[in-house]
Scaffold this motif. Structure first.
Motif, PDB file in Angstrom:
ATOM      1  N   ASN A  56     -22.325  -2.376 -19.414  1.00  0.00           N
ATOM      2  CA  ASN A  56     -22.288  -1.879 -17.639  1.00  0.00           C
ATOM      3  C   ASN A  56     -20.940  -1.403 -18.278  1.00  0.00           C
ATOM      4  O   ASN A  56     -20.578  -0.072 -17.552  1.00  0.00           O
ATOM      5  N   GLN A  57     -19.945  -1.727 -19.152  1.00  0.00           N
ATOM      6  CA  GLN A  57     -19.074  -2.233 -18.751  1.00  0.00           C
ATOM      7  C   GLN A  57     -18.013  -0.457 -19.304  1.00  0.00           C
ATOM      8  O   GLN A  57     -17.094   0.356 -19.076  1.00  0.00           O
ATOM      9  N   SER A  58     -18.975  -0.145 -20.548  1.00  0.00           N
ATOM     10  CA  SER A  58     -18.988   1.153 -22.039  1.00  0.00           C
ATOM     11  C   SER A  58     -19.378   1.570 -20.992  1.00  0.00           C
ATOM     12  O   SER A  58     -18.234   2.935 -20.738  1.00  0.00           O
ATOM     13  N   ASN A  59     -19.703   1.856 -20.317  1.00  0.00           N
ATOM     14  CA  ASN A  59     -20.680   2.889 -19.654  1.00  0.00           C
ATOM     15  C   ASN A  59     -19.860   3.797 -18.655  1.00  0.00           C
ATOM     16  O   ASN A  59     -19.569   4.402 -18.206  1.00  0.00           O
ATOM     17  N   HIS A  60     -19.453   2.758 -18.026  1.00  0.00           N
ATOM     18  CA  HIS A  60     -18.035   2.960 -16.849  1.00  0.00           C
ATOM     19  C   HIS A  60     -17.099   3.323 -17.160  1.00  0.00           C
ATOM     20  O   HIS A  60     -16.304   4.521 -17.348  1.00  0.00           O
ATOM     21  N   LYS A  61     -16.217   2.940 -18.647  1.00  0.00           N
ATOM     22  CA  LYS A  61     -15.338   3.604 -18.771  1.00  0.00           C
ATOM     23  C   LYS A  61     -15.148   4.789 -19.495  1.00  0.00           C
ATOM     24  O   LYS A  61     -14.859   5.807 -19.233  1.00  0.00           O
ATOM     25  N   ASN A  62     -16.874   4.826 -20.196  1.00  0.00           N
ATOM     26  CA  ASN A  62     -17.201   5.889 -20.871  1.00  0.00           C
ATOM     27  C   ASN A  62     -16.734   7.310 -19.972  1.00  0.00           C
ATOM     28  O   ASN A  62     -16.922   8.575 -19.924  1.00  0.00           O
ATOM     29  N   ASN A  63     -17.729   7.295 -18.600  1.00  0.00           N
ATOM     30  CA  ASN A  63     -18.133   7.993 -17.345  1.00  0.00           C
ATOM     31  C   ASN A  63     -16.301   7.895 -16.507  1.00  0.00           C
ATOM     32  O   ASN A  63     -16.270   9.714 -16.797  1.00  0.00           O
ATOM     33  N   LEU A  64     -15.995   7.657 -16.664  1.00  0.00           N
ATOM     34  CA  LEU A  64     -14.946   7.224 -16.569  1.00  0.00           C
ATOM     35  C   LEU A  64     -14.020   8.598 -17.296  1.00  0.00           C
ATOM     36  O   LEU A  64     -12.965  10.253 -16.818  1.00  0.00           O
ATOM     37  N   ARG A  65     -13.881   8.581 -18.436  1.00  0.00           N
ATOM     38  CA  ARG A  65     -13.225   8.686 -19.607  1.00  0.00           C
ATOM     39  C   ARG A  65     -13.890  10.123 -19.560  1.00  0.00           C
ATOM     40  O   ARG A  65     -12.798  11.724 -19.358  1.00  0.00           O
ATOM     41  N   TRP A  66     -15.287  10.989 -19.340  1.00  0.00           N
ATOM     42  CA  TRP A  66     -15.731  11.500 -19.175  1.00  0.00           C
ATOM     43  C   TRP A  66     -15.404  13.210 -18.164  1.00  0.00           C
ATOM     44  O   TRP A  66     -15.296  13.897 -17.479  1.00  0.00           O
ATOM     45  N   THR A  78     -21.908  20.593 -15.145  1.00  0.00           N
ATOM     46  CA  THR A  78     -23.755  20.863 -15.110  1.00  0.00           C
ATOM     47  C   THR A  78     -24.300  19.062 -16.136  1.00  0.00           C
ATOM     48  O   THR A  78     -25.070  18.548 -14.891  1.00  0.00           O
ATOM     49  N   TRP A  79     -23.254  17.959 -16.187  1.00  0.00           N
ATOM     50  CA  TRP A  79     -23.177  17.120 -16.273  1.00  0.00           C
ATOM     51  C   TRP A  79     -21.989  15.768 -15.896  1.00  0.00           C
ATOM     52  O   TRP A  79     -21.621  15.442 -16.646  1.00  0.00           O
ATOM     53  N   PRO A  80     -22.706  15.570 -14.875  1.00  0.00           N
ATOM     54  CA  PRO A  80     -20.929  15.101 -13.948  1.00  0.00           C
ATOM     55  C   PRO A  80     -21.095  14.149 -14.900  1.00  0.00           C
ATOM     56  O   PRO A  80     -19.682  13.255 -14.636  1.00  0.00           O
ATOM     57  N   TYR A  81     -22.197  12.480 -14.883  1.00  0.00           N
ATOM     58  CA  TYR A  81     -21.639  11.414 -15.167  1.00  0.00           C
ATOM     59  C   TYR A  81     -22.809  11.628 -16.995  1.00  0.00           C
ATOM     60  O   TYR A  81     -23.797  12.017 -17.028  1.00  0.00           O
ATOM     61  N   ALA A  85     -31.147   8.105 -18.792  1.00  0.00           N
ATOM     62  CA  ALA A  85     -32.205   8.780 -17.981  1.00  0.00           C
ATOM     63  C   ALA A  85     -32.594  10.136 -18.086  1.00  0.00           C
ATOM     64  O   ALA A  85     -33.176  11.233 -19.080  1.00  0.00           O
ATOM     65  N   ARG A  86     -30.943  10.904 -17.495  1.00  0.00           N
ATOM     66  CA  ARG A  86     -30.950  12.090 -18.353  1.00  0.00           C
ATOM     67  C   ARG A  86     -30.991  12.626 -19.771  1.00  0.00           C
ATOM     68  O   ARG A  86     -31.100  13.891 -20.012  1.00  0.00           O
ATOM     69  N   THR A  87     -30.209  11.623 -20.109  1.00  0.00           N
ATOM     70  CA  THR A  87     -29.798  12.044 -21.993  1.00  0.00           C
ATOM     71  C   THR A  87     -30.925  11.854 -21.875  1.00  0.00           C
ATOM     72  O   THR A  87     -31.240  12.415 -23.280  1.00  0.00           O
ATOM     73  N   ASP A  88     -31.870  10.591 -22.429  1.00  0.00           N
ATOM     74  CA  ASP A  88     -33.471  10.767 -22.631  1.00  0.00           C
ATOM     75  C   ASP A  88     -34.162  11.789 -22.314  1.00  0.00           C
ATOM     76  O   ASP A  88     -34.745  12.080 -23.445  1.00  0.00           O
ATOM     77  N   ALA A  89     -34.596  12.552 -20.949  1.00  0.00           N
ATOM     78  CA  ALA A  89     -34.823  13.921 -20.709  1.00  0.00           C
ATOM     79  C   ALA A  89     -34.497  14.996 -21.423  1.00  0.00           C
ATOM     80  O   ALA A  89     -35.145  15.177 -22.541  1.00  0.00           O
ATOM     81  N   SER A 165     -22.722  22.587 -10.001  1.00  0.00           N
ATOM     82  CA  SER A 165     -23.084  20.888 -10.346  1.00  0.00           C
ATOM     83  C   SER A 165     -24.708  20.694  -9.645  1.00  0.00           C
ATOM     84  O   SER A 165     -24.957  19.859  -9.837  1.00  0.00           O
ATOM     85  N   GLY A 166     -25.296  22.161  -9.313  1.00  0.00           N
ATOM     86  CA  GLY A 166     -25.946  21.837  -8.738  1.00  0.00           C
ATOM     87  C   GLY A 166     -27.814  21.873  -9.711  1.00  0.00           C
ATOM     88  O   GLY A 166     -28.775  21.052  -9.411  1.00  0.00           O
ATOM     89  N   LEU A 167     -26.467  21.855 -10.690  1.00  0.00           N
ATOM     90  CA  LEU A 167     -28.110  21.636 -11.748  1.00  0.00           C
ATOM     91  C   LEU A 167     -27.784  20.181 -12.655  1.00  0.00           C
ATOM     92  O   LEU A 167     -28.657  19.777 -13.238  1.00  0.00           O
ATOM     93  N   SER A 168     -26.690  19.469 -12.014  1.00  0.00           N
ATOM     94  CA  SER A 168     -27.214  18.143 -12.096  1.00  0.00           C
ATOM     95  C   SER A 168     -28.012  16.469 -12.008  1.00  0.00           C
ATOM     96  O   SER A 168     -28.901  15.733 -11.863  1.00  0.00           O
ATOM     97  N   ALA A 169     -29.000  17.917 -10.773  1.00  0.00           N
ATOM     98  CA  ALA A 169     -30.276  17.420 -10.303  1.00  0.00           C
ATOM     99  C   ALA A 169     -31.267  17.575 -10.578  1.00  0.00           C
ATOM    100  O   ALA A 169     -32.712  17.391 -10.308  1.00  0.00           O
ATOM    101  N   ILE A 170     -31.564  18.510 -11.434  1.00  0.00           N
ATOM    102  CA  ILE A 170     -32.802  19.670 -12.348  1.00  0.00           C
ATOM    103  C   ILE A 170     -32.656  19.071 -13.398  1.00  0.00           C
ATOM    104  O   ILE A 170     -31.551  18.984 -14.051  1.00  0.00           O
TER     105      ILE A 170
END
Length: 187
Positions: A56-66, A78-81, A85-89, A165-170
């Motif tokens: 969880n801490q690693s994911n938080h830091k990676n998302n903050l950096r991203w 298009t990929w805000p975080y 699940a989205r990466t697997d898809a 950013s509308g693509l992020s939910a598709i």
């Protein structure tokens, strides 16, 4: 417990769909992901809990950096975080479709300014709506090209998007279908 019950440990083979063993495995997994009770602070943390906290801490830091990166403007819209699940898809798409989605959602497909920068042939205007005022770009393609509005509605669920950013939910699968139906060749 031993006063009231006779305890007998028996080895059973794993992954054999033995009902009691499956239930025990599930309970053990659930127990390792729960936080310790306050009165058990001096008890060492289970390894699974430690792994979960580090993950969880690693994911938080990676998302903050991203999210604070100075590069990748189109990709961050298009990929805000970064999420599993989205990466697997995306990874479950065929190699061709995955490449199609990644190139288009990051702005690295051979259209408009990007193609010009790489000395590839490109259109000065949108190949779908033929509007000479509209440069081919991911924004125009995904969000506002009027000639693609029916395809956008059928595949993405909306005729127009406010911005990328509308693509992020598709789901990536639907994005691949939209690109394929447009007859634009991104590479």
């Amino acid at each position: 417990m031993a006063v009231h019950f006779e305890i007998c440990l028996i080895w059973v083979p794993g992954h054999q769909d033995i009902p009691g063993n499956c239930i025990a495995d599930e309970l053990a997994r659930k127990g390792t992901t729960k936080l310790l009770l306050p009165d058990k602070e001096d008890t060492s943390m289970p390894l699974a809990t430690c792994k979960l906290l580090l993950h969880n801490q690693s994911n938080h830091k990676n998302n903050l950096r991203w999210q604070t990166s100075l590069v990748g403007r189109v990709a961050r819209q298009t990929w805000p975080y970064i999420g599993k699940a989205r990466t697997d898809a995306l990874c479950n798409l065929s190699r061709r479709d995955c490449s199609l989605v990644v190139r288009s959602m990051t702005g690295h497909w051979l259209i408009g300014t990007h193609a010009h920068r790489l000395n590839f042939p490109y259109n000065d205007f949108c190949r779908s709506c033929r509007d000479e005022e509209e440069e081919e770009s991911p924004e125009h393609f995904f969000c506002s090209c009027p000639a693609l509005s029916n395809r956008r509605l059928r595949t993405l669920g909306k005729p127009f998007l406010n911005d990328l950013s509308g693509l992020s939910a598709i789901p990536p699968r639907k994005i691949a279908l939209f690109i394929q139906s447009s007859n634009w060749t991104p590479f």
